[in-house]
Design an enzyme around this catalytic site. Structure first.
Site, PDB file in Angstrom:
ATOM      1  N   ASP A 129      20.418  82.341 -22.600  1.00 11.74           N
ATOM      2  CA  ASP A 129      19.410  82.806 -21.658  1.00 11.74           C
ATOM      3  C   ASP A 129      18.685  81.678 -20.939  1.00 11.74           C
ATOM      4  O   ASP A 129      17.909  81.927 -20.008  1.00 11.74           O
ATOM      5  CB  ASP A 129      18.382  83.674 -22.399  1.00 11.74           C
ATOM      6  CG  ASP A 129      19.045  84.901 -23.022  1.00 11.74           C
ATOM      7  OD1 ASP A 129      19.865  85.526 -22.333  1.00 11.74           O
ATOM      8  OD2 ASP A 129      18.770  85.211 -24.202  1.00 11.74           O
ATOM      9  N   ASP A 137      70.412  57.432 -59.158  1.00 10.46           N
ATOM     10  CA  ASP A 137      69.534  56.923 -58.113  1.00 10.46           C
ATOM     11  C   ASP A 137      70.209  55.783 -57.352  1.00 10.46           C
ATOM     12  O   ASP A 137      71.433  55.615 -57.381  1.00 10.46           O
ATOM     13  CB  ASP A 137      68.187  56.507 -58.715  1.00 10.46           C
ATOM     14  CG  ASP A 137      67.028  56.708 -57.757  1.00 10.46           C
ATOM     15  OD1 ASP A 137      66.858  55.885 -56.857  1.00 10.46           O
ATOM     16  OD2 ASP A 137      66.278  57.695 -57.920  1.00 10.46           O
ATOM     17  N   ASP A 138      69.420  54.982 -56.674  1.00  6.94           N
ATOM     18  CA  ASP A 138      69.879  53.931 -55.767  1.00  6.94           C
ATOM     19  C   ASP A 138      70.847  52.970 -56.455  1.00  6.94           C
ATOM     20  O   ASP A 138      70.732  52.678 -57.645  1.00  6.94           O
ATOM     21  CB  ASP A 138      68.651  53.159 -55.273  1.00  6.94           C
ATOM     22  CG  ASP A 138      68.931  52.316 -54.054  1.00  6.94           C
ATOM     23  OD1 ASP A 138      70.085  52.267 -53.604  1.00  6.94           O
ATOM     24  OD2 ASP A 138      67.975  51.706 -53.551  1.00  6.94           O
ATOM     25  N   LYS A 148      68.256  63.814 -54.000  1.00 11.10           N
ATOM     26  CA  LYS A 148      66.951  63.186 -53.747  1.00 11.10           C
ATOM     27  C   LYS A 148      67.070  62.425 -52.427  1.00 11.10           C
ATOM     28  O   LYS A 148      67.768  61.433 -52.341  1.00 11.10           O
ATOM     29  CB  LYS A 148      66.598  62.236 -54.896  1.00 11.10           C
ATOM     30  CG  LYS A 148      65.274  61.508 -54.716  1.00 11.10           C
ATOM     31  CD  LYS A 148      65.018  60.561 -55.894  1.00 11.10           C
ATOM     32  CE  LYS A 148      63.740  59.769 -55.713  1.00 11.10           C
ATOM     33  NZ  LYS A 148      63.518  58.813 -56.843  1.00 11.10           N
ATOM     34  N   ASP A 176      65.492  60.116 -49.874  1.00 11.20           N
ATOM     35  CA  ASP A 176      64.412  59.129 -49.862  1.00 11.20           C
ATOM     36  C   ASP A 176      64.200  58.575 -48.452  1.00 11.20           C
ATOM     37  O   ASP A 176      65.042  58.706 -47.563  1.00 11.20           O
ATOM     38  CB  ASP A 176      64.738  57.989 -50.835  1.00 11.20           C
ATOM     39  CG  ASP A 176      63.492  57.376 -51.452  1.00 11.20           C
ATOM     40  OD1 ASP A 176      62.384  57.563 -50.903  1.00 11.20           O
ATOM     41  OD2 ASP A 176      63.625  56.693 -52.484  1.00 11.20           O
ATOM     42  N   ASP A 210      55.603  57.472 -56.814  1.00 17.29           N
ATOM     43  CA  ASP A 210      56.382  56.519 -57.611  1.00 17.29           C
ATOM     44  C   ASP A 210      55.638  56.104 -58.876  1.00 17.29           C
ATOM     45  O   ASP A 210      56.230  55.494 -59.772  1.00 17.29           O
ATOM     46  CB  ASP A 210      56.688  55.268 -56.787  1.00 17.29           C
ATOM     47  CG  ASP A 210      57.851  55.475 -55.833  1.00 17.29           C
ATOM     48  OD1 ASP A 210      58.593  56.455 -56.002  1.00 17.29           O
ATOM     49  OD2 ASP A 210      58.023  54.648 -54.919  1.00 17.29           O
TER      50      ASP A 210
END
Length: 784
Positions: free
Chosen positions: A49, A363-364, A473, A475, A545
């Site tokens: 207003d 894994d790796d 997995k 990564d 990790d």
């Protein structure tokens, strides 16, 4: 200024009410507790207003109405709203002024996919979609605001389509997925921050006038600042109070921006990070933003988490592994690193099989000349010196041990010392006139290039087809630098990050569709890409990790606010821990990892008889209660921030069984009385409570071992070491019975804890980094 139309979007317990003003702008009237339908919603609309001193009036017709002091739904630039905008663009004449006004709407049952992007889906027919169309008639640009209300989980998702209907190209500089303007500022902004091995620690920031930013500029969703954030009232805790949660289904640079204004309003934006972003949109082209997930709870942070967990399990995770029990695995990485051959792997697998573990993950280090992390990434050919019988031969021998076989890959990366890089140096992300910076001795492949995407799909398809592989997995071990792509012209280099992640999603869509039975787990230096975008393709993520259970209490606790336990990879590793050098009891390592997808990460051939017996019992216990741990309703009772104790529990959907973990950081002399108060049990059911049978390594007693053994020995001698490796000293037996109301609202007084003044068989021996798991089961009603 009057309201000419309203939209009341509802879920089971929430209402989201939007209004169209006479000026054809869309405002938010309410988001929060469910409100009944109203004949007139104007009572919820701010009254205008009189103008304030520096206000820019939107129009000459209403000098008291300015956009800067209204709870808008999707704000733009240049017409008087000076807050952080949701959209910013540059038109063909170089100007950036836009004014998007309501044009129309449509609504329909179910959910439409978003082109090129992962998104939520209608998992059980409980969702309704709404699309509001806005238009800037001067520029001939349309904005479509997409909403989907998921009734049962109290989630509303939002994303935006921006369509260029003009005859000229425009440049998007900001295109947020969601804006929510709230009329108050009595909030804490809760973010989940960290770094490698310390992901998603909870941080609460009291809001005050100004701008607060939670974002990622690393090219991925980031371990530094997760895209999941919350706004909570100051009196909101785990069990009660009002809060909102927001998450982005996206795996690249994101931003969550909160602004508190001069008038006490709060604006929150979520979407692609405007930093480094510039996207050209030609005539008749559309740009789709990633989807934001939004939920409200009046039942505290646990209530908010329940909404998010249910939504993710039912409307994000998909395919064969949706709501399915996840296998217990052993991963060889921390046990062997790169130094292994087939015999070593089979020795680990044989021991794991004897202990009841179901899946062996290689894994790796299995490919190319990968004997260290500076070579062979990109050369996905088996190293026959390590694995003379290839992956298929190893997998077959693993299967004969009664276990499934899984594999590690890092397809987005390349080493300069690799056959792939020597053949295609132009496939790596780097600038043409600068020496590239390396992360973990590697570069990132340019997924904006079609040939690169084709190579990854082809090479991974060959790997996944070469053996009986049950688990992958995936990564991704570095952040982005030296951003440039020869596939993009100079004026479109600002599109790189978004186009990279679109390329990634294309690859993942292809591979997960081609190999629907494989359980994929996402990983990025641990939890560097823990987000809903990846969970659309990979049902679980490697949480961190860091496998130290003391660290994991904070990491998993923080992760649990926005993500369910069924998505969290959690492993038991050797002690002292490789990340902290802290020594912890093997029972605590399990008790923490049990609140997630359980795995073991160690050379199991080096386990003592004591550890083997513990692990065998742990695996048996987890298998019996696996669905409870992975899909039960999770409650944070006591959280591990600024406290010496942490209590978690999971409760089955029917509330007839539960498991609780009691965790202690440091032993406190003379503190011997502990209270186990839980959440979520039925007040009316009668529960039997039993401490899980756990074992204590007698080395924990030192010279005090002579008080618990029948013969006297030296506390640090050879005999003590031999006994500790074999003697299964049991934690004291604890059994209680009580109605749920007593456990929920008063708590069970546990047996006294050892406090330094004496020992007998009734005492709980917890010690530093100690814990106890409790199992609760409701007694069956007597039908007579």
């Amino acid at each position: 200024m009057k309201i000419i139309k309203t939209f009341h979007i509802q879920t089971k317990r929430t209402s989201y009410i939007l209004a169209v003003t006479e000026s054809l702008h869309i405002c938010c009237l309410h988001y929060g507790r469910k409100l009944r339908e109203m004949a007139d919603y104007s009572v919820l609309f701010e009254k205008h207003d009189v103008c304030y001193g520096s206000m820019v009036a939107y129009s000459k017709e209403d000098a008291n109405f300015g956009l800067d002091d209204v709870c808008l739904e999707y704000s733009s630039c240049g017409k008087g709203d000076f807050r952080e905008p949701a959209i910013e663009l540059e038109s063909h004449d170089g100007t950036g002024v836009t004014d998007f006004k309501y044009k129309g709407f449509r609504t329909f049952p179910g959910k439409e996919p978003i082109p090129g992007l992962p998104s939520s889906y209608d998992g059980s027919g409980d969702c309704t979609s709404y699309v509001l169309e806005l238009s800037d008639n001067c520029l001939n640009i349309s904005v479509f605001l997409h909403y989907c209300a998921f009734y049962d989980s109290d989630v509303i998702t939002k994303h935006v389509e921006i369509k260029n209907d003009s005859n000229h190209a425009i440049s998007l500089k900001r295109a947020m997925s969601m804006q929510l303007d709230l009329p108050e500022n009595d909030y804490y902004f809760v973010t989940f921050d960290g770094t490698w091995s310390a992901e998603r620690y909870r941080n609460d920031k009291r809001l005050s006038p100004g701008i607060f930013v939670n974002d990622s500029k690393t090219g991925v969703s980031s371990s530094r600042h997760n895209p999941f954030v919350m706004l909570r009232r100051k009196n909101c805790d785990e069990q009660s109070g009002e809060c909102c949660g927001f998450n982005l289904i996206y795996s690249a640079n994101h931003a969550e921006i909160v602004e508190v204004t001069h008038s006490g309003k709060t604006r929150i934006l979520s979407g692609i990070n405007p930093f480094g972003f510039k996207y050209e949109l030609n005539n008749n082209q559309s740009f789709f933003t990633p989807e934001t997930v939004m939920t409200f709870s009046s039942e505290g942070l646990n209530g908010l988490s329940r909404n998010m967990h249910e939504f993710i399990n039912n409307n994000i995770v998909r395919g064969k592994w949706k709501n399915k029990a996840r296998p217990i695995l052993v991963n060889n990485w921390e046990g062997t690193w790169f130094d292994f051959d087939e015999k070593k792997l089979l020795d680990i697998a044989k021991t794991a099989s004897e202990l009841g573990i179901e899946l062996f993950v290689l894994d790796d280090g299995w490919f190319g000349e990968r004997n260290s992390d500076d070579r062979s990434l990109g050369d996905w050919v088996v190293n026959r010196k390590k694995l003379p019988h290839a992956l298929s031969g190893l997998a077959e021998k693993i299967k004969k041990l009664g276990m499934d076989f899984g594999i590690w890959v890092e397809p987005e990366m390349v080493n300069e010392n690799s056959e792939l890089y020597r053949s295609h140096p132009e496939w790596a992300i780097k600038l043409p006139d600068r020496e590239p910076s390396l992360g973990r001795n590697q570069l990132i492949l340019d997924l904006t290039q079609k040939d690169v995407r084709r190579y990854i799909v082809d090479s991974m398809s060959e790997v996944f087809s070469s053996a009986d592989i049950a688990y992958v997995k995936w990564d991704m071990n570095r952040n982005f630098s030296d951003i440039y792509s020869p596939s993009l012209p100079p004026h479109r280099q600002g599109e790189f990050n978004h186009r990279y992640v679109l390329g990634l999603y294309e690859i993942l869509e292809t591979l997960t569709s081609s190999f629907p039975d494989i359980l994929f787990e996402s990983c990025a230096s641990g939890g560097n890409r823990f987000d809903l975008g990846m969970l659309c393709y990979m049902p679980q993520t490697w949480t961190s990790d860091n496998t130290d259970p003391v660290s994991r209490l904070a990491i998993q606790n923080g992760t649990s606010y926005g993500y369910p336990l069924s998505c969290m990879g959690a492993h038991v590793s050797a002690s002292p821990h490789q990340q902290t050098l802290r020594s912890t009891p093997i029972e605590t390592r399990f008790n923490v990892a049990a609140f997630g997808c359980l795995g073991y990460e160690m050379d199991m051939t080096k386990l003592s008889p004591f550890d083997k017996n513990c692990i065998k019992a742990q695996v048996e216990f987890y298998k019996r209660h696996r669905m409870l741990f992975q899909y039960g309703t999770f409650y944070r009772v006591t959280i591990p921030y600024n406290s010496n104790w942490c209590v978690w529990c999971v409760v089955s959907k029917d509330k007839k069984e539960a498991a609780a973990g009691f965790f202690q950081i440091n032993a406190v002399p003379s503190h011997t009385h502990d209270l186990l108060r839980l959440c979520g049990l039925s007040d009316d059911l009668f529960y039997d409570i039993e401490g899980r049978k756990q074992f204590i390594n007698v080395k924990a007693f030192g010279d005090l071992v002579n008080h618990v053994l029948p013969v006297k020995i030296r506390g640090d001698g050879v005999i003590h070491t031999m006994i500790s490796a074999r003697y299964m000293f049991s934690q004291t037996d604890e059994r209680f019975s009580a109605y749920g109301d007593a456990i929920n609202h008063s708590g069970i007084r546990l047996k006294q804890q050892f406090g330094g003044t004496g020992y007998n068989e009734s005492l709980r021996v917890i010690g530093d980094f100690g814990s106890r798991m409790y199992y609760l089961k409701a007694e069956e009603d007597d039908e007579d």
